[in-house]
Write an enzyme that holds these catalytic residues in place. Structure first.
Site, PDB file in Angstrom:
ATOM      1  N   LYS A 161      10.141 -59.950  22.479  1.00 20.92           N
ATOM      2  CA  LYS A 161      10.679 -58.860  21.667  1.00 20.92           C
ATOM      3  C   LYS A 161      12.211 -58.979  21.584  1.00 20.92           C
ATOM      4  O   LYS A 161      12.786 -58.962  20.499  1.00 20.92           O
ATOM      5  CB  LYS A 161      10.310 -57.505  22.272  1.00 20.92           C
ATOM      6  CG  LYS A 161       8.834 -57.287  22.527  1.00 20.92           C
ATOM      7  CD  LYS A 161       8.040 -57.198  21.264  1.00 20.92           C
ATOM      8  CE  LYS A 161       6.611 -56.737  21.524  1.00 20.92           C
ATOM      9  NZ  LYS A 161       5.815 -57.598  22.411  1.00 20.92           N
ATOM     10  N   LYS A 196       7.404 -50.322  20.937  1.00 21.18           N
ATOM     11  CA  LYS A 196       6.843 -51.556  21.478  1.00 21.18           C
ATOM     12  C   LYS A 196       7.273 -51.729  22.934  1.00 21.18           C
ATOM     13  O   LYS A 196       8.479 -51.793  23.223  1.00 21.18           O
ATOM     14  CB  LYS A 196       7.341 -52.768  20.683  1.00 21.18           C
ATOM     15  CG  LYS A 196       6.926 -52.800  19.228  1.00 21.18           C
ATOM     16  CD  LYS A 196       7.456 -54.049  18.549  1.00 21.18           C
ATOM     17  CE  LYS A 196       7.023 -54.154  17.103  1.00 21.18           C
ATOM     18  NZ  LYS A 196       7.543 -55.390  16.464  1.00 21.18           N
ATOM     19  N   ARG A 246       2.037 -64.559  10.595  1.00 19.81           N
ATOM     20  CA  ARG A 246       2.354 -65.447  11.719  1.00 19.81           C
ATOM     21  C   ARG A 246       2.703 -66.819  11.146  1.00 19.81           C
ATOM     22  O   ARG A 246       1.901 -67.440  10.452  1.00 19.81           O
ATOM     23  CB  ARG A 246       1.160 -65.535  12.662  1.00 19.81           C
ATOM     24  CG  ARG A 246       1.198 -66.689  13.672  1.00 19.81           C
ATOM     25  CD  ARG A 246       2.400 -66.691  14.608  1.00 19.81           C
ATOM     26  NE  ARG A 246       2.538 -65.460  15.352  1.00 19.81           N
ATOM     27  CZ  ARG A 246       1.943 -65.222  16.526  1.00 19.81           C
ATOM     28  NH1 ARG A 246       1.171 -66.143  17.059  1.00 19.81           N
ATOM     29  NH2 ARG A 246       2.136 -64.082  17.148  1.00 19.81           N
ATOM     30  N   ARG A 260      -2.054 -61.647   8.592  1.00 20.21           N
ATOM     31  CA  ARG A 260      -2.991 -60.820   9.357  1.00 20.21           C
ATOM     32  C   ARG A 260      -2.923 -59.397   8.812  1.00 20.21           C
ATOM     33  O   ARG A 260      -1.880 -58.755   8.875  1.00 20.21           O
ATOM     34  CB  ARG A 260      -2.630 -60.869  10.848  1.00 20.21           C
ATOM     35  CG  ARG A 260      -2.633 -62.293  11.394  1.00 20.21           C
ATOM     36  CD  ARG A 260      -1.960 -62.395  12.744  1.00 20.21           C
ATOM     37  NE  ARG A 260      -0.551 -62.029  12.679  1.00 20.21           N
ATOM     38  CZ  ARG A 260       0.258 -61.985  13.737  1.00 20.21           C
ATOM     39  NH1 ARG A 260      -0.210 -62.272  14.941  1.00 20.21           N
ATOM     40  NH2 ARG A 260       1.526 -61.639  13.596  1.00 20.21           N
ATOM     41  N   ARG A 268      -1.731 -51.743  13.258  1.00 22.17           N
ATOM     42  CA  ARG A 268      -1.492 -53.028  13.922  1.00 22.17           C
ATOM     43  C   ARG A 268      -2.355 -54.097  13.253  1.00 22.17           C
ATOM     44  O   ARG A 268      -3.517 -53.852  12.932  1.00 22.17           O
ATOM     45  CB  ARG A 268      -1.818 -52.948  15.408  1.00 22.17           C
ATOM     46  CG  ARG A 268      -0.950 -51.972  16.185  1.00 22.17           C
ATOM     47  CD  ARG A 268      -1.401 -51.870  17.638  1.00 22.17           C
ATOM     48  NE  ARG A 268      -2.766 -51.361  17.743  1.00 22.17           N
ATOM     49  CZ  ARG A 268      -3.434 -51.276  18.899  1.00 22.17           C
ATOM     50  NH1 ARG A 268      -2.863 -51.681  20.027  1.00 22.17           N
ATOM     51  NH2 ARG A 268      -4.659 -50.805  18.922  1.00 22.17           N
ATOM     52  N   ASP A 308       6.689 -63.734  13.832  1.00 22.95           N
ATOM     53  CA  ASP A 308       5.974 -62.727  13.061  1.00 22.95           C
ATOM     54  C   ASP A 308       6.938 -62.102  12.059  1.00 22.95           C
ATOM     55  O   ASP A 308       8.057 -61.712  12.428  1.00 22.95           O
ATOM     56  CB  ASP A 308       5.405 -61.648  13.978  1.00 22.95           C
ATOM     57  CG  ASP A 308       4.370 -62.205  14.951  1.00 22.95           C
ATOM     58  OD1 ASP A 308       3.783 -63.262  14.637  1.00 22.95           O
ATOM     59  OD2 ASP A 308       4.161 -61.597  16.013  1.00 22.95           O
ATOM     60  N   GLU A 316       8.981 -60.586  15.636  1.00 25.42           N
ATOM     61  CA  GLU A 316       8.945 -61.140  16.984  1.00 25.42           C
ATOM     62  C   GLU A 316       9.078 -62.653  16.929  1.00 25.42           C
ATOM     63  O   GLU A 316       8.777 -63.289  15.906  1.00 25.42           O
ATOM     64  CB  GLU A 316       7.641 -60.780  17.709  1.00 25.42           C
ATOM     65  CG  GLU A 316       7.466 -59.305  17.994  1.00 25.42           C
ATOM     66  CD  GLU A 316       6.207 -59.016  18.789  1.00 25.42           C
ATOM     67  OE1 GLU A 316       5.625 -59.962  19.374  1.00 25.42           O
ATOM     68  OE2 GLU A 316       5.793 -57.845  18.831  1.00 25.42           O
ATOM     69  N   ASN A 318       7.538 -65.542  19.242  1.00 26.06           N
ATOM     70  CA  ASN A 318       6.587 -65.781  20.321  1.00 26.06           C
ATOM     71  C   ASN A 318       6.750 -67.189  20.862  1.00 26.06           C
ATOM     72  O   ASN A 318       6.613 -68.172  20.120  1.00 26.06           O
ATOM     73  CB  ASN A 318       5.155 -65.576  19.802  1.00 26.06           C
ATOM     74  CG  ASN A 318       4.926 -64.153  19.316  1.00 26.06           C
ATOM     75  OD1 ASN A 318       4.605 -63.286  20.086  1.00 26.06           O
ATOM     76  ND2 ASN A 318       5.124 -63.938  18.015  1.00 26.06           N
TER      77      ASN A 318
END
Length: 347
Positions: A161, A196, A246, A260, A268, A308, A316, A318
């Site tokens: 994050k 978050k 993503r 997504r 979400r 993301d 984000e 990742n």
């Protein structure tokens, strides 16, 4: 411990127990498959299988009263690893066809990590004490010339994050704080927000709130553990209804993406909470984000990364065990795992 005699050509995957992985969805399984297709032996272990063991001190250094160093007398990272072989897992129109059993494991063998060509740190979060200690052990292997993916120091430094804040101009309005008054004021300013937890993964613990939410202050006290922990609060992006993309970057280059889409009344969109995957191409704004991130990711040793993006805004970065490979391969027809291993072998 004594090292088994092996060529430095296999890849070791540090993962959760393989019995827990879903081969139809797991990106680590896809990468292991690609490793095998590249003619390399894949090995697996868990963080608990890592150790640091002292090398013997060379006699000439002992006689001179000198300490040991690289190549003798220092500590070397080892793993109790198992060779793994996967049954063919094929992509069909209905999804991934997984035979049973889908894997076989060889006998556990004690091996120094510098016997491997590459070590993949693919253990899922949480990034807890055990995870962090594992990265310190992987540091020992990196200092002996082993390519560790992703670089252990970067895994420690890049909270998934907080790492995005390096590019805050690409993000929705964001605040990180443990103070309830500050979080409440931010919510009042933006009307609708998303909270978050900084250690969350796969959408777990992400909460939607609005300025008029009953009990908002109590909610903020709960998520901050009575102002003991900071949380991230971001202005809610209504565009998430169209999906959360993503994008998988390999050595800084975007090789594939999957959109997504939230389902069932959820805001979400993470696949782990029921988001529906669909094929996706990159917009111009998303390509600009990737181009800006690329040199930083390369410099930090972040070879395999999933970012993301919601409505053109970075959400984000990742770095621990990015997912999405299976979806990109099935929906986009891109052999992403094979491209990843080929890029690694070319470095």
């Amino acid at each position: 411990m004594s090292a088994a005699s092996v060529a430095r050509e296999g890849h070791l995957f540090v993962i959760d127990p393989i019995t827990r992985l879903n081969p139809a969805k797991d990106s680590s399984v896809a990468l292991i498959q690609a490793t095998e297709r590249a003619g390399l032996q894949a090995w697996v272990c868990s963080p608990a299988d890592l150790a640091a063991v002292a090398d013997p001190v060379p006699p000439e250094r002992t006689a001179a009263g000198l300490p040991g160093g690289a190549g003798g007398g220092g500590h070397r990272a080892w793993a109790r690893a198992q060779p793994v072989s996967l049954a063919p897992i094929r992509c069909t129109a209905a999804g991934w066809e997984v035979p049973q059993p889908w894997y076989s494991l060889g006998e556990p063998t004690l091996l120094p990590l510098d016997h491997f060509q590459a070590v993949w740190m693919r253990k899922d979060p949480p990034v807890d004490e055990a995870y962090l200690y594992a990265t310190h052990l992987l540091d020992l292997a990196e200092r002996r010339g082993v390519r560790v993916i992703n670089r252990p120091a970067a895994l420690r430094a890049w909270n998934e994050k907080l790492g995005s804040l390096r590019f805050s101009h690409r993000m929705a309005p964001t605040l990180v704080s443990s103070r309830v008054n500050e979080l409440q004021a931010f919510t009042a300013e933006h009307g609708e927000v998303v909270l978050k937890p900084l250690g969350g993964r796969a959408g777990q613990g992400v909460v939607f709130a609005a300025a008029g939410t009953p009990g908002l202050r109590a909610l903020l006290e709960l998520v901050t553990q009575m102002e003991a922990l900071p949380v991230m609060v971001q202005a809610f992006l209504p565009g998430v209804k169209a999906g959360d993309k993503r994008i998988l970057l390999v050595d800084g280059e975007p090789l594939g993406a999957v959109n997504r889409v939230p389902t069932g009344g959820e805001f979400r969109s993470n696949l782990a909470v029921g988001g529906a995957p669909e094929a996706a191409a990159l917009s111009e704004a998303e390509r600009e984000i990737c181009a800006e991130l690329a040199p930083v990711l390369r410099a930090e040793g972040l070879f395999f990364v999933g970012i993301d993006v919601i409505d053109g805004r970075l959400s984000e970065i990742n770095v621990t065990s990015p997912t999405g490979v299976r979806e990109v391969e099935r929906l986009g027809g891109i052999p992403l795992a094979d491209l990843t291993i080929a890029r690694l072998l070319a470095l």
